[in-house]
Scaffold this active site. Sequence first.
Site, PDB file in Angstrom:
ATOM      1  NE  ARG A 160      10.368 -42.782  30.517  1.00  0.00           N
ATOM      2  CZ  ARG A 160       9.584 -42.348  31.510  1.00  0.00           C
ATOM      3  NH1 ARG A 160       9.726 -41.141  31.977  1.00  0.00           N
ATOM      4  NH2 ARG A 160       8.658 -43.129  32.027  1.00  0.00           N
ATOM      5  CE  LYS A 169       1.860 -30.138  32.749  1.00  0.00           C
ATOM      6  NZ  LYS A 169       0.943 -31.248  32.433  1.00  0.00           N
ATOM      7  CE  LYS A 226      10.444 -46.397  33.759  1.00  0.00           C
ATOM      8  NZ  LYS A 226       9.771 -47.144  32.731  1.00  0.00           N
ATOM      9  N   GLY A 227      11.430 -40.173  35.118  1.00  0.00           N
ATOM     10  CA  GLY A 227      11.341 -38.836  34.526  1.00  0.00           C
ATOM     11  C   GLY A 227      12.507 -37.913  34.833  1.00  0.00           C
ATOM     12  CD  GLU A 269       9.256 -35.812  40.358  1.00  0.00           C
ATOM     13  OE1 GLU A 269       9.843 -36.031  39.274  1.00  0.00           O
ATOM     14  OE2 GLU A 269       8.252 -36.436  40.691  1.00  0.00           O
ATOM     15  CG  ASP A 270       9.479 -35.642  35.801  1.00  0.00           C
ATOM     16  OD1 ASP A 270       8.929 -35.408  36.903  1.00  0.00           O
ATOM     17  OD2 ASP A 270       9.103 -36.567  35.054  1.00  0.00           O
ATOM     18  CG  PHE A 283       0.721 -34.708  28.509  1.00  0.00           C
ATOM     19  CD1 PHE A 283       0.564 -35.113  29.827  1.00  0.00           C
ATOM     20  CD2 PHE A 283       1.522 -35.477  27.664  1.00  0.00           C
ATOM     21  CE1 PHE A 283       1.181 -36.264  30.299  1.00  0.00           C
ATOM     22  CE2 PHE A 283       2.141 -36.630  28.126  1.00  0.00           C
ATOM     23  CZ  PHE A 283       1.973 -37.025  29.444  1.00  0.00           C
ATOM     24  CB  VAL A 284       5.465 -30.992  28.155  1.00  0.00           C
ATOM     25  CG1 VAL A 284       4.830 -29.646  27.872  1.00  0.00           C
ATOM     26  CG2 VAL A 284       5.697 -31.165  29.657  1.00  0.00           C
ATOM     27  CG  ASP A 308       6.420 -41.420  30.181  1.00  0.00           C
ATOM     28  OD1 ASP A 308       6.350 -40.703  31.192  1.00  0.00           O
ATOM     29  OD2 ASP A 308       5.728 -42.444  30.018  1.00  0.00           O
TER      30      ASP A 308
HETATM   31  P1  IMP Z   1       1.606 -34.767  40.275  1.00  0.00           P
HETATM   32  O1  IMP Z   1       1.499 -35.690  41.448  1.00  0.00           O
HETATM   33  O2  IMP Z   1       0.270 -34.493  39.655  1.00  0.00           O
HETATM   34  O3  IMP Z   1       2.351 -33.500  40.546  1.00  0.00           O
HETATM   35  O4  IMP Z   1       2.321 -35.630  39.148  1.00  0.00           O
HETATM   36  C1  IMP Z   1       3.612 -35.498  38.797  1.00  0.00           C
HETATM   37  C2  IMP Z   1       3.990 -36.626  37.859  1.00  0.00           C
HETATM   38  O5  IMP Z   1       3.037 -36.774  36.799  1.00  0.00           O
HETATM   39  C3  IMP Z   1       5.307 -36.295  37.199  1.00  0.00           C
HETATM   40  O6  IMP Z   1       6.381 -36.787  37.953  1.00  0.00           O
HETATM   41  C4  IMP Z   1       5.155 -36.941  35.841  1.00  0.00           C
HETATM   42  O7  IMP Z   1       5.581 -38.279  35.913  1.00  0.00           O
HETATM   43  C5  IMP Z   1       3.678 -36.900  35.546  1.00  0.00           C
HETATM   44  N1  IMP Z   1       3.314 -35.757  34.680  1.00  0.00           N
HETATM   45  C6  IMP Z   1       2.606 -34.665  35.038  1.00  0.00           C
HETATM   46  N2  IMP Z   1       2.455 -33.806  34.010  1.00  0.00           N
HETATM   47  C7  IMP Z   1       3.103 -34.367  32.954  1.00  0.00           C
HETATM   48  C8  IMP Z   1       3.330 -33.962  31.592  1.00  0.00           C
HETATM   49  O8  IMP Z   1       2.904 -32.897  31.114  1.00  0.00           O
HETATM   50  N3  IMP Z   1       4.049 -34.822  30.832  1.00  0.00           N
HETATM   51  C9  IMP Z   1       4.532 -36.008  31.290  1.00  0.00           C
HETATM   52  N4  IMP Z   1       4.363 -36.426  32.549  1.00  0.00           N
HETATM   53  C10 IMP Z   1       3.647 -35.618  33.374  1.00  0.00           C
HETATM   54 MG    MG Z   2       7.921 -38.358  37.520  1.00  0.00          MG
END
Ligand code: IMP
Ligand code: MG
Length: 186
Positions: A167, A133, A45-46, A101-102, A154-155, A161
Amino acid sequence: MLGQVDDLKEVLIPADKIQARIKELGKEISRDYQGRNLLMVGILKGAAIFLADLALTITIPASFDFMAVSSYGAATKSSGAVRILKDIDQPMDGRDVLLVEDIVDTGLTLNYLYENFKARNPRSLKICTLLDKKERRQVQVPVDYCGFCIPNEFVVGYGLDYREGYRNLPLIGILKPEIYTENSSK
Ligand code: IMP
Ligand code: MG
């Protein structure tokens, strides 16, 4: 109750800055895809709020769709394998696909989705993320459009969320550490 602006330690990106940056991204994307057949695919949902605001700034014909994914258990975490809970409704072949993507954190989820999308033979495939990040990256993913690079914190807000809360905040903020510790056992 989780989800209050008072739970933030700091506002990292205020609402007006997010909107201004999205307008710039929209201009860039509209220019790059001039005369093309753009299909924006957001990950629920992000990315829902980001995709909605971004789509409104795109000045070329475009369509959008959403995909819902969930990561497998801890055992497959390092591979980034995800389960597709809801797929898009239209084929990708021959389309210019923009994966929206978020946030890119380790890059594992996005890397998996990128390979999955590529196998569907789109005409082109690019990635647009609101936040990056970089410090946390475990696998490299080709990010073509990025809203903001952020530090390793962590944001929440603007679609992102913590336990499904926050959100709907129009800004990106950093949670107070006590929010995790107070809620970690619940
Ligand atoms: P990745 O596979 O580690 O790149 O994870 C990405 C997913 O983790 C994102 O689509 C988010 O849903 C979640 N995520 C990663 N960092 C954060 C954060 O700082 N806040 C909230 N969700 C996060
Ligand atoms: Mg996501």
